[in-house]
Design a protein around this motif. Structure first.
Motif, PDB file in Angstrom:
ATOM      1  N   VAL A  71     -13.403-104.397  -1.329  1.00 43.91           N
ATOM      2  CA  VAL A  71     -14.777-105.080  -3.014  1.00 43.91           C
ATOM      3  C   VAL A  71     -13.518-105.748  -3.714  1.00 43.91           C
ATOM      4  CG1 VAL A  71     -15.680-104.569  -4.552  1.00 43.91           C
ATOM      5  CG2 VAL A  71     -16.210-103.324  -2.217  1.00 43.91           C
ATOM      6  N   THR A  72     -13.710-106.843  -4.346  1.00 46.55           N
ATOM      7  CA  THR A  72     -12.217-107.002  -5.233  1.00 46.55           C
ATOM      8  C   THR A  72     -13.144-106.467  -6.741  1.00 46.55           C
ATOM      9  OG1 THR A  72     -12.120-109.755  -5.270  1.00 46.55           O
ATOM     10  CG2 THR A  72     -11.040-108.240  -4.061  1.00 46.55           C
ATOM     11  N   CYS A  73     -12.017-106.603  -7.719  1.00 45.68           N
ATOM     12  CA  CYS A  73     -12.649-106.376  -9.429  1.00 45.68           C
ATOM     13  C   CYS A  73     -11.715-106.946 -10.223  1.00 45.68           C
ATOM     14  CB  CYS A  73     -13.511-105.133  -9.912  1.00 45.68           C
ATOM     15  SG  CYS A  73     -12.697-103.789  -9.654  1.00 45.68           S
ATOM     16  N   GLU A  74     -11.864-107.435 -11.350  1.00 45.44           N
ATOM     17  CA  GLU A  74     -10.583-107.312 -12.951  1.00 45.44           C
ATOM     18  C   GLU A  74     -10.027-105.637 -12.905  1.00 45.44           C
ATOM     19  OE1 GLU A  74     -12.755-108.731 -16.252  1.00 45.44           O
ATOM     20  OE2 GLU A  74     -13.644-110.996 -14.898  1.00 45.44           O
ATOM     21  N   SER A  75      -8.963-105.909 -13.265  1.00 48.95           N
ATOM     22  CA  SER A  75      -7.947-104.972 -13.044  1.00 48.95           C
ATOM     23  C   SER A  75      -8.914-104.433 -15.491  1.00 48.95           C
ATOM     24  CB  SER A  75      -6.899-104.762 -13.838  1.00 48.95           C
ATOM     25  OG  SER A  75      -6.605-105.092 -14.581  1.00 48.95           O
ATOM     26  N   MET A  76      -9.042-103.722 -15.444  1.00 49.75           N
ATOM     27  CA  MET A  76      -9.691-102.960 -16.714  1.00 49.75           C
ATOM     28  C   MET A  76      -8.476-102.238 -17.343  1.00 49.75           C
ATOM     29  SD  MET A  76     -11.946-105.268 -16.839  1.00 49.75           S
ATOM     30  CE  MET A  76     -13.072-104.682 -18.005  1.00 49.75           C
ATOM     31  N   GLN A  77      -7.135-102.544 -17.274  1.00 45.88           N
ATOM     32  CA  GLN A  77      -6.015-102.066 -18.032  1.00 45.88           C
ATOM     33  C   GLN A  77      -6.308-102.613 -19.427  1.00 45.88           C
ATOM     34  OE1 GLN A  77      -2.489-103.179 -16.608  1.00 45.88           O
ATOM     35  NE2 GLN A  77      -1.353-101.295 -17.217  1.00 45.88           N
ATOM     36  N   GLY A  78      -6.169-101.335 -20.014  1.00 48.58           N
ATOM     37  CA  GLY A  78      -6.137-101.693 -21.871  1.00 48.58           C
ATOM     38  C   GLY A  78      -7.742-101.351 -22.139  1.00 48.58           C
ATOM     39  N   TYR A  79      -8.695-100.588 -21.361  1.00 45.39           N
ATOM     40  CA  TYR A  79      -9.190-100.478 -21.528  1.00 45.39           C
ATOM     41  C   TYR A  79     -10.398 -99.158 -21.773  1.00 45.39           C
ATOM     42  CZ  TYR A  79     -11.580-105.453 -20.966  1.00 45.39           C
ATOM     43  OH  TYR A  79     -11.631-106.702 -21.159  1.00 45.39           O
ATOM     44  N   GLY A  80     -10.663 -99.282 -22.846  1.00 47.19           N
ATOM     45  CA  GLY A  80     -11.777 -97.592 -22.638  1.00 47.19           C
ATOM     46  C   GLY A  80     -13.027 -97.548 -22.004  1.00 47.19           C
ATOM     47  N   GLY A  81     -13.110 -96.814 -20.615  1.00 46.84           N
ATOM     48  CA  GLY A  81     -14.080 -96.393 -20.054  1.00 46.84           C
ATOM     49  C   GLY A  81     -15.425 -95.065 -19.901  1.00 46.84           C
ATOM     50  N   SER A  82     -16.243 -95.170 -19.693  1.00 51.92           N
ATOM     51  CA  SER A  82     -17.621 -94.345 -19.415  1.00 51.92           C
ATOM     52  C   SER A  82     -18.543 -95.078 -18.678  1.00 51.92           C
ATOM     53  CB  SER A  82     -17.971 -93.908 -20.767  1.00 51.92           C
ATOM     54  OG  SER A  82     -18.904 -92.835 -21.096  1.00 51.92           O
ATOM     55  N   PHE A  83     -19.058 -93.540 -18.490  1.00 56.37           N
ATOM     56  CA  PHE A  83     -20.075 -94.095 -16.942  1.00 56.37           C
ATOM     57  C   PHE A  83     -20.833 -92.484 -17.202  1.00 56.37           C
ATOM     58  CE2 PHE A  83     -22.116 -93.072 -13.136  1.00 56.37           C
ATOM     59  CZ  PHE A  83     -22.695 -94.026 -13.352  1.00 56.37           C
ATOM     60  N   GLN A  84     -22.380 -92.690 -17.811  1.00 58.25           N
ATOM     61  CA  GLN A  84     -23.192 -92.207 -17.948  1.00 58.25           C
ATOM     62  C   GLN A  84     -24.550 -91.585 -17.045  1.00 58.25           C
ATOM     63  OE1 GLN A  84     -23.196 -90.435 -20.676  1.00 58.25           O
ATOM     64  NE2 GLN A  84     -21.231 -91.269 -21.385  1.00 58.25           N
ATOM     65  N   LYS A  85     -25.273 -90.441 -16.779  1.00 52.62           N
ATOM     66  CA  LYS A  85     -25.891 -90.525 -15.822  1.00 52.62           C
ATOM     67  C   LYS A  85     -26.272 -89.467 -15.461  1.00 52.62           C
ATOM     68  CE  LYS A  85     -26.094 -89.157 -10.024  1.00 52.62           C
ATOM     69  NZ  LYS A  85     -25.199 -89.331  -9.287  1.00 52.62           N
ATOM     70  N   VAL A  86     -27.484 -89.456 -15.164  1.00 50.36           N
ATOM     71  CA  VAL A  86     -28.492 -88.972 -16.237  1.00 50.36           C
ATOM     72  C   VAL A  86     -29.702 -87.555 -14.166  1.00 50.36           C
ATOM     73  CG1 VAL A  86     -30.829 -90.377 -15.641  1.00 50.36           C
ATOM     74  CG2 VAL A  86     -30.745 -87.962 -16.896  1.00 50.36           C
ATOM     75  N   GLY A  87     -30.174 -86.369 -14.512  1.00 49.66           N
ATOM     76  CA  GLY A  87     -29.897 -85.569 -13.515  1.00 49.66           C
ATOM     77  C   GLY A  87     -29.931 -84.169 -14.191  1.00 49.66           C
TER      78      GLY A  87
ATOM     79  N   GLU B 112     -19.577 -95.377 -27.292  1.00 49.69           N
ATOM     80  CA  GLU B 112     -19.349 -94.819 -27.752  1.00 49.69           C
ATOM     81  C   GLU B 112     -18.124 -93.573 -27.165  1.00 49.69           C
ATOM     82  OE1 GLU B 112     -21.768 -91.796 -30.317  1.00 49.69           O
ATOM     83  OE2 GLU B 112     -22.506 -93.791 -31.449  1.00 49.69           O
ATOM     84  N   ASP B 113     -18.233 -93.179 -25.791  1.00 45.89           N
ATOM     85  CA  ASP B 113     -17.296 -92.503 -25.210  1.00 45.89           C
ATOM     86  C   ASP B 113     -16.234 -93.368 -24.850  1.00 45.89           C
ATOM     87  OD1 ASP B 113     -18.685 -90.106 -25.224  1.00 45.89           O
ATOM     88  OD2 ASP B 113     -19.382 -90.944 -23.681  1.00 45.89           O
ATOM     89  N   ALA B 114     -16.366 -94.817 -24.379  1.00 43.72           N
ATOM     90  CA  ALA B 114     -15.378 -95.712 -24.131  1.00 43.72           C
ATOM     91  C   ALA B 114     -14.415 -96.604 -25.250  1.00 43.72           C
ATOM     92  CB  ALA B 114     -15.807 -96.982 -23.425  1.00 43.72           C
ATOM     93  N   LEU B 115     -15.491 -96.333 -26.539  1.00 45.16           N
ATOM     94  CA  LEU B 115     -14.278 -96.308 -27.504  1.00 45.16           C
ATOM     95  C   LEU B 115     -13.440 -94.725 -28.007  1.00 45.16           C
ATOM     96  CD1 LEU B 115     -16.766 -97.275 -30.538  1.00 45.16           C
ATOM     97  CD2 LEU B 115     -14.616 -99.061 -29.575  1.00 45.16           C
ATOM     98  N   VAL B 116     -13.486 -93.942 -27.604  1.00 45.94           N
ATOM     99  CA  VAL B 116     -13.105 -92.695 -27.922  1.00 45.94           C
ATOM    100  C   VAL B 116     -11.610 -92.707 -26.888  1.00 45.94           C
ATOM    101  CG1 VAL B 116     -12.685 -90.166 -27.777  1.00 45.94           C
ATOM    102  CG2 VAL B 116     -14.802 -91.166 -28.836  1.00 45.94           C
ATOM    103  N   ALA B 117     -12.039 -93.120 -25.830  1.00 49.21           N
ATOM    104  CA  ALA B 117     -11.264 -92.772 -24.937  1.00 49.21           C
ATOM    105  C   ALA B 117     -10.376 -94.479 -24.517  1.00 49.21           C
ATOM    106  CB  ALA B 117     -12.015 -94.124 -23.293  1.00 49.21           C
ATOM    107  N   CYS B 118     -10.683 -95.416 -25.487  1.00 56.32           N
ATOM    108  CA  CYS B 118      -9.446 -96.444 -25.943  1.00 56.32           C
ATOM    109  C   CYS B 118      -8.574 -96.198 -26.421  1.00 56.32           C
ATOM    110  CB  CYS B 118     -10.337 -97.524 -26.934  1.00 56.32           C
ATOM    111  SG  CYS B 118     -11.145 -98.895 -26.179  1.00 56.32           S
ATOM    112  N   GLY B 119      -8.618 -94.741 -27.670  1.00 57.27           N
ATOM    113  CA  GLY B 119      -7.502 -94.279 -28.335  1.00 57.27           C
ATOM    114  C   GLY B 119      -6.727 -95.304 -29.075  1.00 57.27           C
ATOM    115  N   ALA B 120      -8.287 -96.260 -29.801  1.00 56.72           N
ATOM    116  CA  ALA B 120      -7.502 -96.260 -30.867  1.00 56.72           C
ATOM    117  C   ALA B 120      -8.326 -95.563 -32.330  1.00 56.72           C
ATOM    118  CB  ALA B 120      -8.355 -98.216 -30.783  1.00 56.72           C
ATOM    119  N   PRO B 121      -7.619 -96.291 -33.240  1.00 56.20           N
ATOM    120  CA  PRO B 121      -8.286 -95.229 -34.195  1.00 56.20           C
ATOM    121  C   PRO B 121     -10.122 -95.869 -34.658  1.00 56.20           C
ATOM    122  CG  PRO B 121      -6.902 -96.452 -35.201  1.00 56.20           C
ATOM    123  CD  PRO B 121      -6.678 -96.906 -33.667  1.00 56.20           C
ATOM    124  N   ILE B 122     -10.808 -95.202 -34.294  1.00 55.40           N
ATOM    125  CA  ILE B 122     -12.050 -94.923 -34.654  1.00 55.40           C
ATOM    126  C   ILE B 122     -12.565 -94.124 -35.327  1.00 55.40           C
ATOM    127  CG2 ILE B 122     -14.151 -94.445 -32.922  1.00 55.40           C
ATOM    128  CD1 ILE B 122     -11.948 -95.718 -31.500  1.00 55.40           C
TER     129      ILE B 122
END
Length: 305
Positions: free
Chosen positions: A176-192, A284-294
């Motif tokens: 499986v190949t995908c784009e490198s998302m280096q420099g992005y903030g990432g988040s995954f949410q799941k309900v259970g 919001e979590d991805a923004l926080v993960a960016c490390g930028a001044p939010i």
């Protein structure tokens, strides 16, 4: 109980494809076997017997990953635990650690492969929304005249519905190949009902890159799973956010629109409410993960893994 007459463990891709060509229609191909083994127990599948099992866990070409030209190549036996433990993968695929931490427990993550997760084509597959957001392609291998041939299918076209994928007889997922998302903030949410060991009712992924000043969305990737027969990329919401100032108002507006995409036959209103909250939380979590001044109006505590 799981039983079989013949257990084949190829060591090369060519051997694996030869074994798959000979596989009877009631045979089974496994990698981590994290689906078939739990199924073969009392109360689920019960006694499950296969005349032939082909185990891909030792195929040399299926091990490891490479990064080149802005893309990450995840060979077929990369397991979910790698996204938690490998610092390079964490940097280039920043939504995958939070996806992995929600995925079962330590023992299962050590065996369960990303390729196997998407091959099952479950509407609730945790690996699907992140790959959709990262513009992934599925590389398929087969034998033609004794030689290995490959073809590539975009992840959005690979899954065709519950349990249905684009693989043809004699094919295996090789990578499986995908784009490198280096420099992005990432988040995954799941309900259970609990943190892991649960099938997703709804899942959401966000990847966010901010401007150099940290006050605008430079790029946004959003996808949802569990809301219909296939995962959904929210491209119109991405377009709405891209280039805009980061404010509570625009994040809230972005979270409302995707609720209309829910196409599940069960618990529709519940899923719509969850989608609204999850899209907001993921951004919001991805923004926080960016490390930028939010800005203060969108700050919230991120889940760090």
């Amino acid at each position: 109980m799981l039983s079989f007459d013949e257990y084949v463990m190829p060591r090369t891709l060519h051997e694996a494809l030869e074994a798959v060509e000979r596989l009877p229609s009631n045979g089974k191909v496994i990698a981590g076997a994290t689906d078939v083994v739990p199924y073969a127990r009392e109360g689920r599948g019960g006694d499950v017997h296969y005349p032939v099992v082909v185990d891909l866990s030792r195929v040399a070409e299926f091990q490891g990953y490479t990064i080149a030209d802005g893309r990450v190549r995840l060979n077929a036996n990369v397991v979910f635990q790698a996204f938690l433990e490998d610092d390079v993968l964490r940097e280039h695929l920043p939504c995958m650690p939070s996806c992995a931490i929600w995925f079962a427990d330590d023992q299962v993550r050590e065996q369960a492969t990303l390729a196997g997760n998407i091959a099952n084509a479950s509407p609730a597959a945790d690996g699907m929304p992140p790959l959709l957001a990262m513009n992934a392609d599925v590389e398929l291998a087969r034998l033609e005249g004794g030689a290995i041939r490959h073809r590539t299918v975009p992840i959005a076209e690979f899954v065709r519905g519950p349990g249905a994928n684009a693989m043809e007889t004699g094919e295996l997922i090789s990578a499986v190949t995908c784009e490198s998302m280096q420099g992005y903030g990432g988040s995954f949410q799941k309900v259970g009902q609990r943190r892991s060991l649960v099938i997703s009712k709804v899942s959401a992924v966000a990847l966010v890159k901010t401007s150099a000043s940290g006050d605008r969305f430079e790029d946004v990737r959003l996808a949802l799973g569990g809301i219909g027969p296939v995962p959904v990329r929210l491209r119109d919401i991405e377009d709405m956010l891209r280039g805009q100032p980061i404010t509570r108002q625009i994040v809230a507006e972005a979270s409302i629109r995707p609720a209309d995409r829910v196409a599940s036959r069960s618990r529709v209103e519940y899923r719509r409410r969850v989608v609204r909250g999850f899209v907001e939380a993921a951004i919001e979590d991805a923004l926080v993960a960016c490390g930028a001044p939010i800005p203060n109006d969108v700050q919230r505590e991120a889940v760090h893994v």
